[in-house]
Motif scaffolding. Structure first.
Motif, mmCIF file in Angstrom:
data_model
loop_
_atom_site.group_PDB
_atom_site.id
_atom_site.type_symbol
_atom_site.label_atom_id
_atom_site.label_comp_id
_atom_site.label_asym_id
_atom_site.label_seq_id
_atom_site.Cartn_x
_atom_site.Cartn_y
_atom_site.Cartn_z
ATOM 1 N N THR A 41 0.820 -1.218 0.000
ATOM 2 C CA THR A 41 0.000 0.000 0.000
ATOM 3 C C THR A 41 0.855 1.269 0.000
ATOM 4 O O THR A 41 0.321 2.362 0.205
ATOM 5 C CB THR A 41 -0.945 0.042 1.218
ATOM 6 O OG1 THR A 41 -0.172 0.192 2.429
ATOM 7 C CG2 THR A 41 -1.787 -1.216 1.309
ATOM 8 N N GLU A 43 2.521 3.553 -2.045
ATOM 9 C CA GLU A 43 2.199 4.796 -2.749
ATOM 10 C C GLU A 43 0.787 5.290 -2.435
ATOM 11 O O GLU A 43 0.555 6.497 -2.291
ATOM 12 C CB GLU A 43 2.342 4.619 -4.267
ATOM 13 C CG GLU A 43 3.765 4.371 -4.740
ATOM 14 C CD GLU A 43 4.180 2.914 -4.625
ATOM 15 O OE1 GLU A 43 5.349 2.602 -4.883
ATOM 16 O OE2 GLU A 43 3.315 2.084 -4.272
ATOM 17 N N THR A 44 -0.155 4.365 -2.345
ATOM 18 C CA THR A 44 -1.534 4.778 -2.114
ATOM 19 C C THR A 44 -1.734 5.328 -0.705
ATOM 20 O O THR A 44 -2.448 6.323 -0.521
ATOM 21 C CB THR A 44 -2.499 3.599 -2.365
ATOM 22 O OG1 THR A 44 -1.971 2.414 -1.758
ATOM 23 C CG2 THR A 44 -2.681 3.365 -3.843
ATOM 24 N N THR A 198 -2.011 -4.823 -7.784
ATOM 25 C CA THR A 198 -1.734 -3.399 -7.634
ATOM 26 C C THR A 198 -0.247 -3.087 -7.742
ATOM 27 O O THR A 198 0.137 -2.034 -8.242
ATOM 28 C CB THR A 198 -2.267 -2.893 -6.281
ATOM 29 O OG1 THR A 198 -1.782 -3.755 -5.233
ATOM 30 C CG2 THR A 198 -3.784 -2.873 -6.267
ATOM 31 N N ASP A 199 0.604 -4.012 -7.290
ATOM 32 C CA ASP A 199 2.050 -3.812 -7.423
ATOM 33 C C ASP A 199 2.443 -3.842 -8.889
ATOM 34 O O ASP A 199 3.248 -3.031 -9.351
ATOM 35 C CB ASP A 199 2.814 -4.906 -6.666
ATOM 36 C CG ASP A 199 2.562 -4.871 -5.177
ATOM 37 O OD1 ASP A 199 2.803 -3.813 -4.571
ATOM 38 O OD2 ASP A 199 2.131 -5.892 -4.626
ATOM 39 N N LYS A 201 0.568 -3.156 -11.428
ATOM 40 C CA LYS A 201 0.021 -1.963 -12.090
ATOM 41 C C LYS A 201 0.899 -0.745 -11.852
ATOM 42 O O LYS A 201 1.006 0.128 -12.714
ATOM 43 C CB LYS A 201 -1.394 -1.695 -11.577
ATOM 44 C CG LYS A 201 -2.083 -0.521 -12.249
ATOM 45 C CD LYS A 201 -3.510 -0.355 -11.749
ATOM 46 C CE LYS A 201 -4.192 0.835 -12.434
ATOM 47 N NZ LYS A 201 -5.597 1.008 -11.980
ATOM 48 N N ALA A 202 1.551 -0.710 -10.692
ATOM 49 C CA ALA A 202 2.368 0.452 -10.335
ATOM 50 C C ALA A 202 3.750 0.437 -10.971
ATOM 51 O O ALA A 202 4.475 1.426 -10.887
ATOM 52 C CB ALA A 202 2.515 0.520 -8.814
ATOM 53 N N ARG A 252 -8.385 3.806 -7.356
ATOM 54 C CA ARG A 252 -7.686 4.310 -8.536
ATOM 55 C C ARG A 252 -6.406 3.515 -8.786
ATOM 56 O O ARG A 252 -5.971 3.354 -9.924
ATOM 57 C CB ARG A 252 -7.367 5.796 -8.348
ATOM 58 C CG ARG A 252 -6.805 6.467 -9.604
ATOM 59 C CD ARG A 252 -6.741 7.974 -9.438
ATOM 60 N NE ARG A 252 -5.875 8.387 -8.351
ATOM 61 C CZ ARG A 252 -6.262 9.075 -7.290
ATOM 62 N NH1 ARG A 252 -7.528 9.427 -7.155
ATOM 63 N NH2 ARG A 252 -5.397 9.438 -6.350
ATOM 64 N N ALA A 253 -5.814 3.002 -7.724
ATOM 65 C CA ALA A 253 -4.577 2.220 -7.848
ATOM 66 C C ALA A 253 -4.846 0.748 -8.128
ATOM 67 O O ALA A 253 -3.898 -0.025 -8.327
ATOM 68 C CB ALA A 253 -3.759 2.359 -6.569
#
Length: 265
Positions: A41, A43-44, A198-199, A201-202, A252-253
């Protein structure tokens, strides 16, 4: 065994009362708060903290690591006001040690897992029983340490159900948290890795090879709770994270909101 969660509306209503109580405190009149949060988590949570600081003028300090590492630190007296875990196990661990406030606990986020490879290297892998995973890639597989890191625990469960574990267990590159596993893939030091969606995607340095079906492992949930050492101001931040504005930062993330425990806007 994990106890059944309290109804979301009950939890949220109680926290909203705390929010109202805190609303009478002048902006900036409280000390800063600290949240210990799962590495996935990073960055988010930083973005959510920054938005909250601008709104409430309360400093939010974030500390990121594996949920297991953070839970042990809290158990040993680390000054955390809030804990966000990447699985139920480590929140249960602190609950049994009376280190969190039970009524504040709620499943904040949900996630999924994927297999990733360095950009430009995308082996053909089908996530199903009978697939010859050992022959599908060379080298090692980066994974959060399956003995205690949530993403590794989830992945091991999935690989056992697929019949892949015996083949893969001798080719693992275990890491301290999911971001360390992602880094190994980004640097092409391994040929394959398991991270959260999510990782992946980032990062622009990895390619998603395949999704790991959610029915192969326990649901990936991120419970959050106040610690027993929490400052009063921490309750207001917990309410904010469950608000429409707070949730939007995470969705969004690529995170999703567990339907059974989503807060009312």
């Amino acid at each position: 065994m994990t106890s059944a969660p309290l109804p979301a509306r009950t939890i949220t209503f109680g926290l909203q009362l705390l929010w109202l109580a805190l609303a009478v405190v002048p902006l900036g009149a409280t000390d800063g708060i600290t949240i210990f949060a799962a590495a996935s988590t990073t960055e988010t949570m930083q973005a959510a903290a920054k938005a909250y600081e601008a709104e409430r003028h309360v400093t939010v300090t974030c500390s990121f690591a594996s949920s297991s590492t953070l839970a042990k630190q809290i158990e040993n007296g680390a000054p955390a006001d809030l804990f966000l875990s990447a699985d139920e196990k480590w929140m249960d661990y602190l609950a049994k040690r009376q280190a969190i406030v039970p009524l504040s606990r709620v499943d904040l986020l949900a996630n999924t897992m994927v297999l990733v490879a360095p950009t430009g290297q995308k082996p053909a892998i089908t996530v199903e029983q009978g697939f010859a995973i050992g022959a599908a890639f060379s080298g090692r597989l980066a994974i959060g340490d399956p003995t205690h890191v949530p993403v590794g625990v989830y992945a091991k469960e999935a690989f056992i159900r697929l019949g892949w574990w015996e083949v893969l267990s001798g080719r693992l590159a275990p890491t301290a948290d999911v971001r360390a596993a992602l880094k190994l893939v980004e640097l092409a030091e391994v040929d394959l890795g398991v991270v959260y969606a999510t990782d992946a995607k980032a990062s622009a340095k990895v390619a998603v090879v395949a999704a790991i079906p959610e029915n192969l492992h326990a649901p990936i949930r991120y419970p959050i709770a106040l610690t027993t050492k929490a400052k009063p101001a921490a309750a207001a931040f917990l309410v904010y994270l469950q608000s429409a504005a707070g949730r939007e930062v995470f969705t969004r993330a690529g995170f999703t909101i567990p339907t059974a425990t989503a807060a009312t806007p």
